[in-house]
Write a protein that holds these residues in place. Sequence first.
Motif, PDB file in Angstrom:
ATOM      1  N   VAL A   1       0.667  -1.124   0.042  1.00  0.00           N
ATOM      2  CA  VAL A   1       0.083  -0.005   0.028  1.00  0.00           C
ATOM      3  C   VAL A   1       0.866   1.306   0.066  1.00  0.00           C
ATOM      4  CG1 VAL A   1      -1.610   1.287   1.467  1.00  0.00           C
ATOM      5  CG2 VAL A   1      -1.768  -1.189   1.187  1.00  0.00           C
ATOM      6  N   VAL A   2       0.837   2.016  -1.092  1.00  0.00           N
ATOM      7  CA  VAL A   2       1.669   3.274  -0.960  1.00  0.00           C
ATOM      8  C   VAL A   2       0.570   4.504  -0.947  1.00  0.00           C
ATOM      9  CG1 VAL A   2       3.169   4.595  -2.522  1.00  0.00           C
ATOM     10  CG2 VAL A   2       3.104   2.151  -2.646  1.00  0.00           C
ATOM     11  N   ILE A   3       0.757   5.115   0.104  1.00  0.00           N
ATOM     12  CA  ILE A   3       0.136   6.477   0.404  1.00  0.00           C
ATOM     13  C   ILE A   3       1.083   7.353   0.965  1.00  0.00           C
ATOM     14  CG2 ILE A   3      -1.712   7.535   1.979  1.00  0.00           C
ATOM     15  CD1 ILE A   3      -3.219   4.882   2.186  1.00  0.00           C
TER      16      ILE A   3
ATOM     17  N   LYS B   1       0.081   8.851   8.191  1.00  0.00           N
ATOM     18  CA  LYS B   1       0.110   9.287   9.527  1.00  0.00           C
ATOM     19  C   LYS B   1      -1.212  10.078   9.723  1.00  0.00           C
ATOM     20  CE  LYS B   1       5.050   9.495   9.977  1.00  0.00           C
ATOM     21  NZ  LYS B   1       5.106   7.960  10.531  1.00  0.00           N
ATOM     22  N   TRP B   2      -1.473  11.069   9.075  1.00  0.00           N
ATOM     23  CA  TRP B   2      -2.617  11.614   9.350  1.00  0.00           C
ATOM     24  C   TRP B   2      -4.169  10.787   9.457  1.00  0.00           C
ATOM     25  CZ3 TRP B   2      -7.400  12.373   6.292  1.00  0.00           C
ATOM     26  CH2 TRP B   2      -8.172  13.373   6.851  1.00  0.00           C
ATOM     27  N   LEU B   3      -4.152   9.790   8.575  1.00  0.00           N
ATOM     28  CA  LEU B   3      -5.323   8.712   8.573  1.00  0.00           C
ATOM     29  C   LEU B   3      -5.304   8.086  10.008  1.00  0.00           C
ATOM     30  CD1 LEU B   3      -5.085   7.263   4.926  1.00  0.00           C
ATOM     31  CD2 LEU B   3      -7.284   8.575   5.923  1.00  0.00           C
ATOM     32  N   GLY B   4      -4.215   7.801  10.428  1.00  0.00           N
ATOM     33  CA  GLY B   4      -3.864   7.018  11.742  1.00  0.00           C
ATOM     34  C   GLY B   4      -4.488   7.844  12.616  1.00  0.00           C
TER      35      GLY B   4
ATOM     36  N   GLN C   1      -8.579   9.526  16.801  1.00  0.00           N
ATOM     37  CA  GLN C   1      -9.108  10.578  17.534  1.00  0.00           C
ATOM     38  C   GLN C   1     -10.849  10.347  17.149  1.00  0.00           C
ATOM     39  OE1 GLN C   1      -8.338  14.454  15.476  1.00  0.00           O
ATOM     40  NE2 GLN C   1      -6.061  13.922  16.154  1.00  0.00           N
ATOM     41  N   LYS C   2     -11.184   9.585  16.189  1.00  0.00           N
ATOM     42  CA  LYS C   2     -12.523   9.523  15.959  1.00  0.00           C
ATOM     43  C   LYS C   2     -13.208   8.281  16.814  1.00  0.00           C
ATOM     44  CE  LYS C   2     -13.319  13.150  13.304  1.00  0.00           C
ATOM     45  NZ  LYS C   2     -14.062  14.120  13.939  1.00  0.00           N
TER      46      LYS C   2
ATOM     47  N   ALA D   1      -4.868  -2.710   6.877  1.00  0.00           N
ATOM     48  CA  ALA D   1      -3.812  -3.140   7.960  1.00  0.00           C
ATOM     49  C   ALA D   1      -2.705  -1.916   7.896  1.00  0.00           C
ATOM     50  CB  ALA D   1      -3.029  -4.301   7.149  1.00  0.00           C
ATOM     51  N   ALA D   2      -2.576  -1.231   6.648  1.00  0.00           N
ATOM     52  CA  ALA D   2      -1.836  -0.162   6.739  1.00  0.00           C
ATOM     53  C   ALA D   2      -2.295   1.131   7.773  1.00  0.00           C
ATOM     54  CB  ALA D   2      -1.662   0.486   5.345  1.00  0.00           C
ATOM     55  N   ILE D   3      -3.557   1.168   7.802  1.00  0.00           N
ATOM     56  CA  ILE D   3      -4.227   2.395   8.576  1.00  0.00           C
ATOM     57  C   ILE D   3      -4.115   1.862   9.924  1.00  0.00           C
ATOM     58  CG2 ILE D   3      -6.103   3.706   8.986  1.00  0.00           C
ATOM     59  CD1 ILE D   3      -6.755   3.662   6.019  1.00  0.00           C
ATOM     60  N   ILE D   4      -4.539   0.670  10.052  1.00  0.00           N
ATOM     61  CA  ILE D   4      -4.586   0.073  11.525  1.00  0.00           C
ATOM     62  C   ILE D   4      -3.127   0.066  12.124  1.00  0.00           C
ATOM     63  CG2 ILE D   4      -4.887  -1.996  13.061  1.00  0.00           C
ATOM     64  CD1 ILE D   4      -7.240  -2.596  11.086  1.00  0.00           C
ATOM     65  N   GLY D   5      -2.071  -0.295  11.478  1.00  0.00           N
ATOM     66  CA  GLY D   5      -0.839  -0.013  11.869  1.00  0.00           C
ATOM     67  C   GLY D   5      -0.364   1.400  12.145  1.00  0.00           C
ATOM     68  N   GLU D   6      -0.776   2.108  11.398  1.00  0.00           N
ATOM     69  CA  GLU D   6      -0.514   3.589  11.779  1.00  0.00           C
ATOM     70  C   GLU D   6      -1.473   4.066  12.909  1.00  0.00           C
ATOM     71  OE1 GLU D   6       1.825   6.583  11.442  1.00  0.00           O
ATOM     72  OE2 GLU D   6       2.192   5.119   9.870  1.00  0.00           O
ATOM     73  N   MET D   7      -2.719   3.777  13.260  1.00  0.00           N
ATOM     74  CA  MET D   7      -3.602   3.922  14.509  1.00  0.00           C
ATOM     75  C   MET D   7      -2.929   3.212  15.666  1.00  0.00           C
ATOM     76  SD  MET D   7      -7.116   2.914  12.904  1.00  0.00           S
ATOM     77  CE  MET D   7      -7.987   2.804  14.423  1.00  0.00           C
ATOM     78  N   GLN D   8      -2.308   2.165  15.561  1.00  0.00           N
ATOM     79  CA  GLN D   8      -1.448   1.685  16.624  1.00  0.00           C
ATOM     80  C   GLN D   8      -0.080   2.402  16.991  1.00  0.00           C
ATOM     81  OE1 GLN D   8      -1.148  -2.618  15.207  1.00  0.00           O
ATOM     82  NE2 GLN D   8      -2.723  -3.110  16.313  1.00  0.00           N
TER      83      GLN D   8
END
Length: 162
Positions: free
Chosen positions: A84-86, A92-95, A100-101, A144-151
């Motif tokens: 996944v390339v973002i 980081k912002w998505l995480g 926050q939400k 998985a990429a977003i969840i990893g950043e959330m963690q």
Amino acid sequence: MVLTEKQEALVKESWELMKQDIPLHSLRLFTLILEKAPAAKDMFSFLRDTDEIPQNNPKLRAHAAKVFKLTCESAAQLREKGEVVIADTTLKWLGSVHVQKGVLAPHFEVVKEALLRTIKAAMGEKWSEEMNDAWAEAYDQLAAAIIGEMQAEAAVSSNPIS
């Protein structure tokens, strides 16, 4: 797991077709998400004060289109890039925003189901189980990429640097 060549072709072909009407498909996605998880509307400031999904709400339309486009474009480039390339700042912002939400990992399953139903409706007779599996794999990798950043965000938030 990286998408197979055939899965990549199915994702790209369907994305090319869906790009022709992003507003329609993105609103369908959010309608399905909110039907499955009505409490999720409280996560969006522009939906909190309404009992229905305001189809003509410009903030909803813009947000839905952005989410749908990001999801589909990241899926379409998955095999080519191998991951996944973002942009790092976007990821980081998505995480951060998801933390926050109050988004939790199970929420991603609701979105996945809504996404697959949206794509199925958009594809009509072109829909197949192979296409479903390709999109499911692509979405799982994005989630998985977003969840990893959330963690990572949650770990930083709970251990502030002094």
